[in-house]
Enzyme design. Structure first.
Site, PDB file in Angstrom:
ATOM      1  N   ASP A 239     105.902 -80.575 -38.570  1.00  0.00           N
ATOM      2  CA  ASP A 239     104.749 -81.399 -37.859  1.00  0.00           C
ATOM      3  C   ASP A 239     103.617 -81.112 -38.936  1.00  0.00           C
ATOM      4  O   ASP A 239     102.778 -81.706 -38.888  1.00  0.00           O
ATOM      5  CB  ASP A 239     104.499 -80.960 -36.566  1.00  0.00           C
ATOM      6  CG  ASP A 239     105.698 -81.567 -35.714  1.00  0.00           C
ATOM      7  OD1 ASP A 239     106.346 -82.286 -36.008  1.00  0.00           O
ATOM      8  OD2 ASP A 239     105.893 -80.644 -34.539  1.00  0.00           O
ATOM      9  N   ASP A 263      99.005 -80.888 -37.434  1.00  0.00           N
ATOM     10  CA  ASP A 263      99.409 -81.058 -36.172  1.00  0.00           C
ATOM     11  C   ASP A 263      98.714 -79.858 -35.494  1.00  0.00           C
ATOM     12  O   ASP A 263      97.438 -80.001 -35.358  1.00  0.00           O
ATOM     13  CB  ASP A 263     100.789 -80.795 -35.844  1.00  0.00           C
ATOM     14  CG  ASP A 263     101.273 -80.940 -34.594  1.00  0.00           C
ATOM     15  OD1 ASP A 263     100.745 -82.210 -34.126  1.00  0.00           O
ATOM     16  OD2 ASP A 263     102.178 -80.331 -34.097  1.00  0.00           O
ATOM     17  N   ASP A 267     100.995 -73.175 -32.755  1.00  0.00           N
ATOM     18  CA  ASP A 267     101.890 -73.550 -31.648  1.00  0.00           C
ATOM     19  C   ASP A 267     102.952 -72.623 -31.040  1.00  0.00           C
ATOM     20  O   ASP A 267     103.526 -72.032 -31.914  1.00  0.00           O
ATOM     21  CB  ASP A 267     102.707 -74.593 -31.931  1.00  0.00           C
ATOM     22  CG  ASP A 267     102.022 -76.054 -31.884  1.00  0.00           C
ATOM     23  OD1 ASP A 267     100.434 -76.212 -31.631  1.00  0.00           O
ATOM     24  OD2 ASP A 267     102.320 -77.049 -31.957  1.00  0.00           O
ATOM     25  N   ARG A 319      92.495 -78.412 -26.451  1.00  0.00           N
ATOM     26  CA  ARG A 319      93.467 -77.492 -26.522  1.00  0.00           C
ATOM     27  C   ARG A 319      93.316 -76.166 -26.953  1.00  0.00           C
ATOM     28  O   ARG A 319      93.770 -75.798 -28.062  1.00  0.00           O
ATOM     29  CB  ARG A 319      94.788 -78.145 -27.156  1.00  0.00           C
ATOM     30  CG  ARG A 319      95.299 -79.192 -26.576  1.00  0.00           C
ATOM     31  CD  ARG A 319      96.671 -79.791 -27.292  1.00  0.00           C
ATOM     32  NE  ARG A 319      97.386 -81.140 -26.443  1.00  0.00           N
ATOM     33  CZ  ARG A 319      98.357 -81.409 -27.084  1.00  0.00           C
ATOM     34  NH1 ARG A 319      99.169 -80.638 -27.759  1.00  0.00           N
ATOM     35  NH2 ARG A 319      98.939 -82.492 -26.380  1.00  0.00           N
TER      36      ARG A 319
END
Length: 434
Positions: A239, A263, A267, A319
């Site tokens: 990503d 992205d 993560d 986020r």
């Protein structure tokens, strides 16, 4: 009677003089002893500093027990303040104070592995291995990397503490797939991983990533990439995350500067756990941190992540983090920018927010720190989200939910929070040190 009184006064005066002389003599002796001790201490330190500062390529000796290490460092931090150029100690940041107070940190690099906190505190990285010096910034062949490159270092089967010979700008052709028990330590140099693929931590354990500038990561893939000396395989499209953690545990991401990737910046998904994300500086990005693969992936209920002492800076949208299922301790971070929200979640995560500083944007419709993504109206009211000791500025507000009992947050507590009034000082050196 008068003569007796004069004699008594004279005796008292003589006794007082003796006492004063004794005290002065003791003080002089104490000063002399202190000067001798200081001279000896300076001489010892000078001898240490005059030694060879070059890295030695040998296996690490056994580290002191954790408790002894903590006691030793606590004593040193409480009794002296050392200034080491851009390094300083007694800042109130327990990670930084652990290693920056050592004048010889460059010769004791692996001591860093004893300084982690939170859920990722047991990540030792390459502490028990030899040093590997990256001398080549190239990445010409992801299947057969040259010795001396970062890719060649991270795929080795043995534990390694990876350092850099000089400043470098590394553009990766494909994902940098790490093997277990590795530390990437960029202290003392300026290392950028940018404008190509970035870091993948997949199905491994015990990784430390410290001191990198990671930015402008791009999607890559549909190519062969080596993951160990004995294996390479086909990678589908990635990503473009700065750091992707997939099915891995005991991970510590500390003192990196991350921005502007395709992205996410970090993560952690697919059952990853025992993670600490600390002292990083995040800027210029939309979806900053994702913790949890999907609402339907219930294996992420094992996830425990500490997010501590980070600075969420300019140009961020949302986020910070966005959580699913697991247990998340968000503690002593500085939130100075967001455009939509700071902390979000779905699938009933437990979020324990303590001692953070939240500065809301000017936009009157973006003052709320929190955002729930819920399958049906009102289901979020059962999720355990709390704010304890947070500093809410410029109209910022945190919407709590669930049970207020401290026991509800036991699995989402990883370290003692400091006062939110200290956040500015604790996070003042967030990001890669250079």
């Amino acid at each position: 009677m008068a003569a007796a009184l004069r004699l008594s006064c004279l005796c008292f005066l003589q006794l007082l003089i003796v006492i004063v002389l004794f005290i002065n003599s003791s003080a002089d002796n104490s000063i002399e002893e202190a000067e001798q001790f200081q001279s000896l201490s300076n001489s010892t330190m000078a001898n240490r500093l005059s030694g060879n500062d070059e890295l030695r390529h040998e296996h690490a000796v056994d580290d002191p027990e954790a408790i002894a290490s903590m006691v030793d460092m606590s004593i040193r931090n409480s009794t002296e303040r050392r200034k080491l150029g851009y390094f300083s100690c007694t800042t109130g940041n327990p990670i930084d104070d652990c290693w920056r107070c050592d004048r010889n940190w460059q010769r004791n690099r692996r001591r860093l592995a004893d300084c982690s906190i939170g859920f990722g505190r047991n990540a030792i990285g390459g502490r028990d291995g030899r040093f590997y010096v990256v001398t080549d910034s190239g990445d010409d062949d992801p299947v057969n990397p040259r010795p001396g490159t970062l890719r060649h270092a991270v795929i080795q089967d043995e534990p390694l503490w990876i350092v850099f010979k000089r400043d470098m700008h590394i553009t990766l052709k494909q994902e940098l797939i790490m093997n277990s028990f590795k530390t990437i330590d960029a202290r003392g140099v300026n290392v950028h991983i940018a404008n190509g693929a970035c870091i993948t931590i997949q199905f491994v354990t015990n990784i430390i990533i410290h001191g990198l500038h990671i930015h402008d990561c791009k999607p890559t893939g549909n190519a062969m990439v080596r993951s160990s000396p004995s294996h390479y395989g086909w990678r589908t499209m990635a990503d473009g995350d700065a750091i992707s953690i997939f099915g891995s545990s005991h991970i510590w991401v500390d003192h990196n500067s991350l921005s502007n990737c395709a992205d996410g910046l970090i993560d952690a998904i697919m059952g990853s756990t025992a993670i600490t994300i600390s002292n990083n500086y995040f800027t210029h990005h939309n979806e900053v941190i994702l913790l949890g693969h999907s609402d339907s992936y219930v294996r992420d209920k094992v996830m425990q992540v500490t997010i501590a002492f980070n600075h969420f800076g300019e140009g961020l949208i949302q986020r910070m983090p966005r959580c699913r299922h697991g247990y998340f301790h968000v503690v002593n971070n500085d939130y100075t920018h967001w455009e939509m929200y700071a902390i979000g979640g779905s699938a009933a995560p437990t979020i324990n927010s303590q001692g953070n500083r939240y500065l809301a944007p000017v936009n009157p419709f973006a003052k709320e720190v929190t955002k729930r993504v819920e399958p049906w109206e009102g289901s979020w009211k059962q999720w355990n989200w709390r704010s304890v000791g947070d500093l809410l500025l410029n109209g910022a507000y945190f919407t709590a939910s669930g049970r207020a009992a401290p026991g509800s947050y036991a699995r989402a507590s990883s370290l003692a929070a400091k006062s939110s009034s200290m956040v500015g000082m604790i996070t003042s050196n967030a990001g890669a040190l250079s």
